[in-house]
Scaffold this motif. Structure first.
Motif, mmCIF file in Angstrom:
data_model
loop_
_atom_site.group_PDB
_atom_site.id
_atom_site.type_symbol
_atom_site.label_atom_id
_atom_site.label_comp_id
_atom_site.label_asym_id
_atom_site.label_seq_id
_atom_site.Cartn_x
_atom_site.Cartn_y
_atom_site.Cartn_z
ATOM 1 N N UNK A 124 0.850 -1.192 0.000
ATOM 2 C CA UNK A 124 0.000 0.000 0.000
ATOM 3 C C UNK A 124 0.885 1.240 0.000
ATOM 4 N N UNK A 125 0.286 2.379 -0.372
ATOM 5 C CA UNK A 125 1.020 3.637 -0.440
ATOM 6 C C UNK A 125 0.025 4.777 -0.548
ATOM 7 N N UNK A 126 0.543 5.993 -0.487
ATOM 8 C CA UNK A 126 -0.244 7.157 -0.878
ATOM 9 C C UNK A 126 0.344 7.662 -2.189
ATOM 10 N N UNK A 127 -0.549 7.926 -3.154
ATOM 11 C CA UNK A 127 -0.131 8.294 -4.504
ATOM 12 C C UNK A 127 -0.685 9.666 -4.846
ATOM 13 N N UNK A 128 0.166 10.547 -5.342
ATOM 14 C CA UNK A 128 -0.262 11.883 -5.775
ATOM 15 C C UNK A 128 -0.758 11.795 -7.215
ATOM 16 N N UNK A 129 -2.013 12.133 -7.430
ATOM 17 C CA UNK A 129 -2.638 12.103 -8.738
ATOM 18 C C UNK A 129 -3.209 13.485 -9.015
ATOM 19 N N UNK A 130 -2.575 14.203 -9.928
ATOM 20 C CA UNK A 130 -2.928 15.595 -10.213
ATOM 21 C C UNK A 130 -2.828 16.417 -8.929
ATOM 22 N N UNK A 131 -3.937 16.846 -8.346
ATOM 23 C CA UNK A 131 -3.895 17.674 -7.139
ATOM 24 C C UNK A 131 -4.175 16.894 -5.856
ATOM 25 N N UNK A 132 -4.409 15.601 -5.966
ATOM 26 C CA UNK A 132 -4.930 14.828 -4.837
ATOM 27 C C UNK A 132 -3.943 13.748 -4.386
ATOM 28 N N UNK A 133 -3.842 13.568 -3.067
ATOM 29 C CA UNK A 133 -3.158 12.413 -2.499
ATOM 30 C C UNK A 133 -4.209 11.348 -2.242
ATOM 31 N N UNK A 134 -3.993 10.150 -2.784
ATOM 32 C CA UNK A 134 -4.974 9.066 -2.725
ATOM 33 C C UNK A 134 -4.313 7.840 -2.100
ATOM 34 N N UNK A 135 -4.989 7.198 -1.157
ATOM 35 C CA UNK A 135 -4.490 5.939 -0.604
ATOM 36 C C UNK A 135 -4.823 4.799 -1.554
ATOM 37 N N UNK A 136 -3.823 3.968 -1.842
ATOM 38 C CA UNK A 136 -4.027 2.819 -2.722
ATOM 39 C C UNK A 136 -3.425 1.588 -2.074
ATOM 40 N N UNK A 137 -3.948 0.419 -2.453
ATOM 41 C CA UNK A 137 -3.492 -0.836 -1.870
ATOM 42 C C UNK A 137 -3.525 -1.933 -2.922
ATOM 43 N N UNK A 138 -3.024 -3.115 -2.533
ATOM 44 C CA UNK A 138 -2.969 -4.251 -3.434
ATOM 45 C C UNK A 138 -4.339 -4.538 -4.041
ATOM 46 N N UNK A 139 -4.372 -4.695 -5.368
ATOM 47 C CA UNK A 139 -5.615 -4.958 -6.076
ATOM 48 C C UNK A 139 -6.267 -3.735 -6.679
ATOM 49 N N UNK A 140 -5.765 -2.535 -6.385
ATOM 50 C CA UNK A 140 -6.306 -1.306 -6.959
ATOM 51 C C UNK A 140 -5.699 -1.052 -8.347
ATOM 52 N N UNK A 141 -6.455 -0.346 -9.193
ATOM 53 C CA UNK A 141 -5.969 0.066 -10.507
ATOM 54 C C UNK A 141 -6.050 1.579 -10.614
ATOM 55 N N UNK A 142 -4.999 2.193 -11.182
ATOM 56 C CA UNK A 142 -4.972 3.635 -11.430
ATOM 57 C C UNK A 142 -4.704 3.886 -12.909
ATOM 58 N N UNK A 143 -5.431 4.827 -13.472
ATOM 59 C CA UNK A 143 -5.146 5.323 -14.817
ATOM 60 C C UNK A 143 -4.732 6.779 -14.704
ATOM 61 N N UNK A 144 -3.656 7.151 -15.417
ATOM 62 C CA UNK A 144 -3.157 8.520 -15.409
ATOM 63 C C UNK A 144 -3.095 9.021 -16.843
ATOM 64 N N UNK A 145 -3.786 10.096 -17.104
ATOM 65 C CA UNK A 145 -3.725 10.730 -18.410
ATOM 66 C C UNK A 145 -2.327 11.291 -18.662
ATOM 67 N N UNK A 146 -1.952 11.425 -19.935
ATOM 68 C CA UNK A 146 -0.704 12.094 -20.266
ATOM 69 C C UNK A 146 -0.647 13.456 -19.566
ATOM 70 N N UNK A 147 0.493 13.770 -18.994
ATOM 71 C CA UNK A 147 0.788 15.025 -18.285
ATOM 72 C C UNK A 147 0.120 15.138 -16.924
ATOM 73 N N UNK A 148 -0.552 14.087 -16.456
ATOM 74 C CA UNK A 148 -1.098 14.132 -15.098
ATOM 75 C C UNK A 148 0.059 14.067 -14.110
ATOM 76 N N UNK A 149 0.245 15.057 -13.243
ATOM 77 C CA UNK A 149 1.323 15.001 -12.255
ATOM 78 C C UNK A 149 1.148 13.792 -11.331
#
Length: 278
Positions: free
Chosen positions: A220-245
């Motif tokens: 598990x970790x905390x992931x910065x996606x654009x302007x938001x810090x999001x908690x993620x864990x095993x089994x989660x999926x993230x999609x990031x658009x081009x240029x998304x910080x």
């Protein structure tokens, strides 16, 4: 010993709370493991006894370059004609069970950690020949030819045969398991495994042209996606658009690992869909 998370069988009980971590925005999406239940699976032509979680597909405002499935294949399930799209390339990554892959006439057995690159136009079949169910990821992309560059060849390997390469200056706290040489211009996509040890982090907001798909295999970790810090864990999926910080902090207690897709090694298109020229 590596572990690989997957969807949870069954449905949440009627007493479960609705509020969760699922989010869909113009620059990123998070599909948590808890919402990948049986009710959101699909069945697809050409595949016997096989359930699919379709976690990415090309559409306006979401994945632009790739699709990603999680497959659940029971005993004797599989396909003799798996890929319907001419010109598509693919990667298979096995997280559970044992599968028989026949690739251009050659048989291969894929267990957990097994990885196969499927170039466009190759002939392949996939079947579960064991008594236990098998699960895997299948990533698909239309191959983009480049002038003077031959298409890549197929290969089959396993994560255990590749040592993670530490990112510069991190002393192994942040490392990438690469299955393709980054300087091999034949490949227009990379599917790697990224590992953070407890305390490891991406120490700046990465902002770049590559689109990303990240499936959390472990930890598990905390992931910065654009302007938001999001908690993620095993089994989660993230999609990031081009240029998304993006940035990341893995606090532990164990390693944080994810399967990473990104499009690479091709010029930006100036004509056609998604471009200004005609």
């Amino acid at each position: 010993m590596s572990t690989y998370a997957g969807p949870i069988d069954g449905l949440p009980p009627q007493t479960a709370l609705h509020t969760g971590r699922a989010v869909f925005t113009e620059s990123y999406a998070v599909i948590p493991r808890g919402v990948m239940s049986d009710i959101v699976t699909s069945y697809l032509p050409g595949w016997g006894k096989t359930r699919f979680w379709v976690i990415a597909r090309p559409m306006t405002g979401f994945s632009e370059t790739f699709s990603q499935y999680i497959l659940d294949i029971p005993s004797e399930g599989g396909s003799d004609a798996p890929e319907p799209e001419p010109g598509a390339e693919g990667v298979l990554f096995v997280t559970e069970g044992r599968l028989r892959l026949t690739l251009d006439g050659a048989p291969h057995v894929l267990g957990a950690g097994g990885y196969a690159y499927l170039p466009p136009g190759c002939d392949w079949t996939l079947h579960n020949v064991s008594a236990a169910p098998a699960r895997l990821h299948w990533l698909r992309k239309l191959y983009e030819p480049a002038a003077g560059v031959a298409p890549p060849e197929s290969f089959v390997t396993n994560e255990q045969h590749h040592a993670p390469a530490a990112m510069p200056g991190t002393k192994g706290a942040w490392a990438t398991t690469r299955f393709v040489d980054p300087f091999d211009m034949r490949h227009d996509m990379h599917v790697n495994i990224v590992t953070f040890q407890p305390g490891g982090l991406i120490p700046f907001e990465e902002t770049h042209v590559m689109e990303h798909g990240l499936y959390v295999l472990e930890g598990k970790a905390v992931y910065k996606l654009n302007k938001d810090w999001v908690e993620v864990e095993a089994g989660d999926f993230m999609w990031l658009r081009a240029y998304c910080p993006q940035a990341c902090y893995a606090a532990g207690p164990g390693p944080f690992r994810y399967l990473l897709y990104k499009d690479v090694n091709r010029h930006a298109k100036l004509r056609g869909p998604g471009a200004f020229g005609r």
